[in-house]
Design an enzyme around this catalytic site. Structure first.
Site, PDB file in Angstrom:
ATOM      1  N   ARG A 302     -43.797  53.779  31.376  1.00 23.49           N
ATOM      2  CA  ARG A 302     -44.830  54.695  30.914  1.00 23.49           C
ATOM      3  C   ARG A 302     -44.213  55.680  29.933  1.00 23.49           C
ATOM      4  O   ARG A 302     -43.104  56.197  30.168  1.00 23.49           O
ATOM      5  CB  ARG A 302     -45.435  55.487  32.088  1.00 23.49           C
ATOM      6  CG  ARG A 302     -46.454  54.708  32.905  1.00 23.49           C
ATOM      7  CD  ARG A 302     -47.694  54.354  32.072  1.00 23.49           C
ATOM      8  NE  ARG A 302     -48.642  53.531  32.790  1.00 23.49           N
ATOM      9  CZ  ARG A 302     -48.682  52.202  32.770  1.00 23.49           C
ATOM     10  NH1 ARG A 302     -47.796  51.520  32.045  1.00 23.49           N
ATOM     11  NH2 ARG A 302     -49.602  51.548  33.429  1.00 23.49           N
ATOM     12  N   GLU A 331     -51.677  57.163  23.956  1.00 21.81           N
ATOM     13  CA  GLU A 331     -51.872  55.805  23.421  1.00 21.81           C
ATOM     14  C   GLU A 331     -53.267  55.681  22.836  1.00 21.81           C
ATOM     15  O   GLU A 331     -54.240  56.006  23.522  1.00 21.81           O
ATOM     16  CB  GLU A 331     -51.655  54.777  24.540  1.00 21.81           C
ATOM     17  CG  GLU A 331     -50.201  54.773  25.006  1.00 21.81           C
ATOM     18  CD  GLU A 331     -49.881  53.664  26.008  1.00 21.81           C
ATOM     19  OE1 GLU A 331     -50.791  52.905  26.387  1.00 21.81           O
ATOM     20  OE2 GLU A 331     -48.704  53.579  26.402  1.00 21.81           O
ATOM     21  N   HIS A 350     -48.206  48.607  23.826  1.00 21.46           N
ATOM     22  CA  HIS A 350     -48.438  48.411  25.266  1.00 21.46           C
ATOM     23  C   HIS A 350     -48.790  46.949  25.567  1.00 21.46           C
ATOM     24  O   HIS A 350     -49.872  46.617  26.057  1.00 21.46           O
ATOM     25  CB  HIS A 350     -49.554  49.344  25.767  1.00 21.46           C
ATOM     26  CG  HIS A 350     -49.487  49.596  27.243  1.00 21.46           C
ATOM     27  ND1 HIS A 350     -49.831  50.799  27.807  1.00 21.46           N
ATOM     28  CD2 HIS A 350     -49.121  48.798  28.276  1.00 21.46           C
ATOM     29  CE1 HIS A 350     -49.696  50.733  29.124  1.00 21.46           C
ATOM     30  NE2 HIS A 350     -49.265  49.516  29.428  1.00 21.46           N
TER      31      HIS A 350
HETATM   32  N1  NAI Z   1     -45.898  47.971  29.776  1.00 22.64           N
HETATM   33  C1  NAI Z   1     -46.705  47.310  30.573  1.00 22.64           C
HETATM   34  O1  NAI Z   1     -47.623  46.650  30.121  1.00 22.64           O
HETATM   35  C2  NAI Z   1     -46.469  47.329  32.025  1.00 22.64           C
HETATM   36  C3  NAI Z   1     -45.948  48.443  32.600  1.00 22.64           C
HETATM   37  N2  NAI Z   1     -45.735  48.464  33.945  1.00 22.64           N
HETATM   38  C4  NAI Z   1     -45.171  49.681  34.501  1.00 22.64           C
HETATM   39  O2  NAI Z   1     -43.897  49.411  35.032  1.00 22.64           O
HETATM   40  C5  NAI Z   1     -43.649  50.270  36.117  1.00 22.64           C
HETATM   41  C6  NAI Z   1     -43.057  49.491  37.275  1.00 22.64           C
HETATM   42  O3  NAI Z   1     -43.954  48.507  37.730  1.00 22.64           O
HETATM   43  P1  NAI Z   1     -43.617  47.664  39.048  1.00 22.64           P
HETATM   44  O4  NAI Z   1     -42.197  47.264  39.016  1.00 22.64           O
HETATM   45  O5  NAI Z   1     -44.640  46.621  39.164  1.00 22.64           O
HETATM   46  O6  NAI Z   1     -43.831  48.771  40.146  1.00 22.64           O
HETATM   47  P2  NAI Z   1     -43.070  48.884  41.530  1.00 22.64           P
HETATM   48  O7  NAI Z   1     -43.831  49.873  42.306  1.00 22.64           O
HETATM   49  O8  NAI Z   1     -42.808  47.546  42.099  1.00 22.64           O
HETATM   50  O9  NAI Z   1     -41.672  49.519  41.132  1.00 22.64           O
HETATM   51  C7  NAI Z   1     -41.497  50.848  40.783  1.00 22.64           C
HETATM   52  C8  NAI Z   1     -40.173  51.288  41.368  1.00 22.64           C
HETATM   53  O10 NAI Z   1     -39.881  52.574  40.864  1.00 22.64           O
HETATM   54  C9  NAI Z   1     -39.214  53.259  41.897  1.00 22.64           C
HETATM   55  N3  NAI Z   1     -39.212  54.684  41.675  1.00 22.64           N
HETATM   56  C10 NAI Z   1     -40.137  55.599  42.055  1.00 22.64           C
HETATM   57  N4  NAI Z   1     -39.732  56.819  41.690  1.00 22.64           N
HETATM   58  C11 NAI Z   1     -38.528  56.671  41.083  1.00 22.64           C
HETATM   59  C12 NAI Z   1     -37.620  57.570  40.498  1.00 22.64           C
HETATM   60  N5  NAI Z   1     -37.852  58.877  40.471  1.00 22.64           N
HETATM   61  N6  NAI Z   1     -36.487  57.065  39.978  1.00 22.64           N
HETATM   62  C13 NAI Z   1     -36.238  55.750  39.993  1.00 22.64           C
HETATM   63  N7  NAI Z   1     -37.071  54.848  40.542  1.00 22.64           N
HETATM   64  C14 NAI Z   1     -38.203  55.308  41.071  1.00 22.64           C
HETATM   65  C15 NAI Z   1     -39.944  52.846  43.138  1.00 22.64           C
HETATM   66  O11 NAI Z   1     -39.156  53.059  44.287  1.00 22.64           O
HETATM   67  C16 NAI Z   1     -40.188  51.387  42.884  1.00 22.64           C
HETATM   68  O12 NAI Z   1     -39.160  50.598  43.447  1.00 22.64           O
HETATM   69  C17 NAI Z   1     -44.976  50.953  36.426  1.00 22.64           C
HETATM   70  O13 NAI Z   1     -44.969  52.241  35.859  1.00 22.64           O
HETATM   71  C18 NAI Z   1     -45.966  50.149  35.700  1.00 22.64           C
HETATM   72  O14 NAI Z   1     -47.059  50.882  35.330  1.00 22.64           O
HETATM   73  C19 NAI Z   1     -45.996  47.402  34.748  1.00 22.64           C
HETATM   74  C20 NAI Z   1     -46.539  46.272  34.222  1.00 22.64           C
HETATM   75  C21 NAI Z   1     -46.843  46.153  32.807  1.00 22.64           C
HETATM   76  O1  HPV Z   2     -49.945  47.096  34.669  1.00 27.12           O
HETATM   77  C1  HPV Z   2     -49.525  48.070  34.056  1.00 27.12           C
HETATM   78  O2  HPV Z   2     -49.039  49.064  34.602  1.00 27.12           O
HETATM   79  C2  HPV Z   2     -49.630  48.099  32.612  1.00 27.12           C
HETATM   80  O3  HPV Z   2     -49.127  49.010  32.025  1.00 27.12           O
HETATM   81  C3  HPV Z   2     -50.415  47.080  31.939  1.00 27.12           C
HETATM   82  O4  HPV Z   2     -51.374  47.785  31.208  1.00 27.12           O
HETATM   83  P1  HPV Z   2     -52.629  47.033  30.587  1.00 27.12           P
HETATM   84  O5  HPV Z   2     -53.400  46.463  31.703  1.00 27.12           O
HETATM   85  O6  HPV Z   2     -52.107  45.976  29.684  1.00 27.12           O
HETATM   86  O7  HPV Z   2     -53.383  48.099  29.869  1.00 27.12           O
END
Ligand code: NAI
Ligand code: HPV
Length: 614
Positions: A302, A331, A350
């Site tokens: 993010r 965004e 994104h």
């Molecule tokens: N760019 C995109 O399109 C996408 C972005 N994301 C983002 O990626 C991030 C991670 O997604 P997931 O791995 O599926 O979530 P997840 O919940 O599996 O992993 C997040 C991890 O961050 C850790 N965490 C929480 N606070 C923390 C801190 N202060 N320092 C270090 N680690 C910390 C948690 O313990 C957890 O293990 C989310 O913010 C999500 O929104 C996810 C999918 C697509």
């Molecule tokens: O799943 C997430 O956290 C994402 O950031 C993906 O975002 P989107 O659904 O592609 O707008």
């Protein structure tokens, strides 16, 4: 005890004589009928929550109950969702896809919707929940991050928020790796250069990844997939995540380290933590200053976790050699964003979750979660309600019904029904306290207690919030007993302290109103009232009588009910000892009229009685 004259099976095939119950003071013949499980999230069944000036009231007309899911359900999809998910949604409700709505347009539309499905581009603010006027039951986030949804407001309005946490993990991890490699080899810059008619081979000499240290910040689903892939590229991977289990890291060959250790030793840093108040701008002037000069940063998490102005400064000073960013604080970012335009920055709009495969998967995952929630099912991907694994959900389902019914019964035993301040729930179980997740059960006891005495709708989402708001202190105790470890719970006892009871026998020797129940044959049973053991199936309505134990009592009360055409479904007598006091629990299908109740009260041996609705 000759009770069969007054008891008849509702479904004869399901007749069960509870001969296993051999306690001397408990005499009963029990008949049971099948009941369907109470939906956990049935908040708006036959009622509709209306919020005016922050005060919630219930209106009877608007309906969208679990049984109603169908024509009446309206689902607003405010961002592009995979076709497969839309097909699932259309099977059950009317789906409107309306993209790029202004906040005002969204609020206007939402007032006529039961569910809203969003991605990262829609801000689901408090105003949206207010405008939902209690009709909005579910917000489905077709993806992982829920930082665009006001969870506190959702909870206060009893609106469930579900996400689709798994279907885009690989897509996001692959995008992270793509950006990592593209950045290291200047792919985007070189592409732009050659398209501009240049041939700049020496300008775009990159850096190798093999042997370099990658710090994965946030070792969750995406972070660990990135780590796995980076290991495959020959990188040395470390990770920082205060909540990640060490064995998961060990299994992938990753060292979990402190925040400072991670950022100060890494050549590359990849961000994968959620945006929370703790992670907001966690990468700032101070933390950039601790990094190795020339570090390269990828952000597919993010935008808000980075102070973007500080990143520009770090890029300009050379602390950060390059950054590759998929996400931004705002965004889309402004067209003149210094960060986006920086020559050492590679950007994508994104796109982390944007693969065909991930979008189809996410769409189906969220459609199923939203429909499940609308049907009143517990969701395994609830964000603002207990997230319980599907196998735990199905195991707990009958106890959830029991918990609500016990709450509903207990509150009806309180004189006046109000003034309740302190409730204790005691769970007896063969399992250790840590192996029994009671959040669902507590929420349902709360629901059972609060709903009959107020017009507040309580569900799994807002139960704790509403209890707190009403000054109701709910404490829990788990007691390990010698019963079957196969069953999650042996019994649940609900105690209400410091109140008067309209049925004195429900008051336990220790002082509080106390009732206890068990699940038998998958159905909820009342097994103890005050100090009396009973055994009555919790369905229909219930009459509790305390009488002097003597022959013919069941017959007399049964006759009175029979004369008024009230069908007795279940009967049980518990007594302290022979010919002393006894409690008769009678399950009735219909509500007895006043005459029948008066006649029961006139039976000389009956000392007190109470009619309870389940
Ligand atoms: N760019 C995109 O399109 C996408 C972005 N994301 C983002 O990626 C991030 C991670 O997604 P997931 O791995 O599926 O979530 P997840 O919940 O599996 O992993 C997040 C991890 O961050 C850790 N965490 C929480 N606070 C923390 C801190 N202060 N320092 C270090 N680690 C910390 C948690 O313990 C957890 O293990 C989310 O913010 C999500 O929104 C996810 C999918 C697509
Ligand atoms: O799943 C997430 O956290 C994402 O950031 C993906 O975002 P989107 O659904 O592609 O707008």
């Amino acid at each position: 005890m000759a009770s069969s004259a007054y008891t008849k099976p509702i479904f004869p095939s399901a007749l069960s004589v509870s001969s296993g119950e051999t306690k001397s003071k408990l005499c009963h013949v029990s008949f049971r009928k099948r009941i369907s499980p109470t939906p956990i999230f049935q908040a708006q069944r036959e009622r509709s929550l209306v919020v005016k000036n922050g005060v919630k009231t219930v209106e009877p007309t608007r309906t969208c109950a679990s049984e109603d899911v169908g024509e009446k359900v309206k689902i607003l999809v405010s961002e592009k969702l995979g076709e497969a998910g839309l097909r699932v949604l259309r099977e059950l409700g009317h789906v409107e896809c309306a993209y790029e709505l202004s906040p005002e347009e969204l609020c206007k539309k939402i007032s006529a919707c039961d569910a809203l499905i969003v991605r990262s581009g829609t801000k689901v603010t408090r105003e949206v929940f207010e405008a939902g006027k209690g009709r909005l039951k579910v917000v489905g986030r077709a993806g992982v991050g829920i930082d665009n949804v006001d969870l506190q407001a959702a909870t206060e309005f009893g609106c469930l928020v579900v996400n689709a946490p798994t279907a885009n993990t690989i897509a996001a991890a692959e995008h992270g790796i793509a950006l990592l490699a593209a950045m290291a080899r200047n792919v985007a810059q070189a592409d732009a250069s050659i398209k501009a008619g240049k041939w700049q081979r020496s300008k775009y000499v990159g850096v190798s990844m093999v042997g370099k240290t990658l710090a994965v910040m946030g070792f969750g689903k995406v972070g660990s997939e990135v780590a796995r892939r980076a290991k495959g590229l020959g990188m040395h991977v470390i990770a920082h995540d205060p909540y990640a289990p060490a064995d998961r890291a060990r299994a992938i060959g990753v060292d979990l380290v402190s925040f400072d250790q991670a950022i100060s030793t890494a050549d590359f840093i990849s961000l994968h933590m959620p945006l929370t108040p703790t992670t907001n701008k966690v990468f700032n002037d101070n933390t950039f200053a601790k990094m190795k000069k020339g570090v390269r940063i990828v952000n597919v998490a993010r935008g808000g976790v980075i102070d973007e102005d500080a990143l520009v400064r770090a890029l300009d000073s050379g602390i950060v050699a390059q950054a590759a960013l998929d996400v931004f604080t705002e965004e889309p970012p402004s067209k003149d964003s210094k960060l986006v335009l920086h020559e050492n920055v590679t950007v994508t709009p994104h796109l982390g979750a944007s693969t065909k495969e991930a979008q189809e998967g996410v769409a189906i995952e969220i459609a199923e979660a939203v429909l499940g929630a609308l049907k009143g099912e517990l969701s395994a991907t609830a964000v603002n309600a207990p997230m319980v694994a599907p196998e735990v959900l199905s195991e707990l389902a009958p106890y959830v019904v029991l918990a609500e019914k016990l709450g509903r019964l207990a509150v009806q035993l309180v004189s006046g029904g109000s003034g309740i301040k302190s409730v204790k729930i005691l769970y007896r179980s063969a399992r250790g306290p840590d192996d029994l997740d009671t959040r669902l059960l507590r929420a349902m006891v709360t629901k059972g207690i609060i709903e009959p005495i107020s017009n507040t709708i309580v569900n799994l989402v807002n139960a704790d919030f509403i209890a707190k708001q009403k000054g109701l202190r709910i404490s829990e105790e788990k007691v390990v007993v010698d019963s079957s470890p196969e069953l999650p719970v042996d019994s649940i006892q609900v105690q209400i302290s410091n109140v008067e009871s309209k049925f004195a026998s429900a008051v336990a020797e220790s002082g509080p109103i106390s009732i206890e129940g068990k699940v038998k044959f998958g159905e909820p049973h009342l097994t103890c009232v005050g100090s009396f053991d009973v055994d009555v199936s919790l369905e229909g309505n219930l009459i509790l009588c305390r009488q002097v134990d003597q022959p013919g009592m069941i017959g007399r009360v049964g006759n009175i009910l029979g004369e008024q055409n009230v069908n007795v479904s279940f009967m049980s007598v518990g007594r302290t000892s022979r010919r002393k006091k006894a409690i008769m629990a009678i399950g009735v299908d219909e509500e007895p009229n006043k005459e029948a109740l008066d006649n029961i009260g006139d039976v000389p041996a009956i000392e007190e009685f109470v009619f309870l609705k389940l």
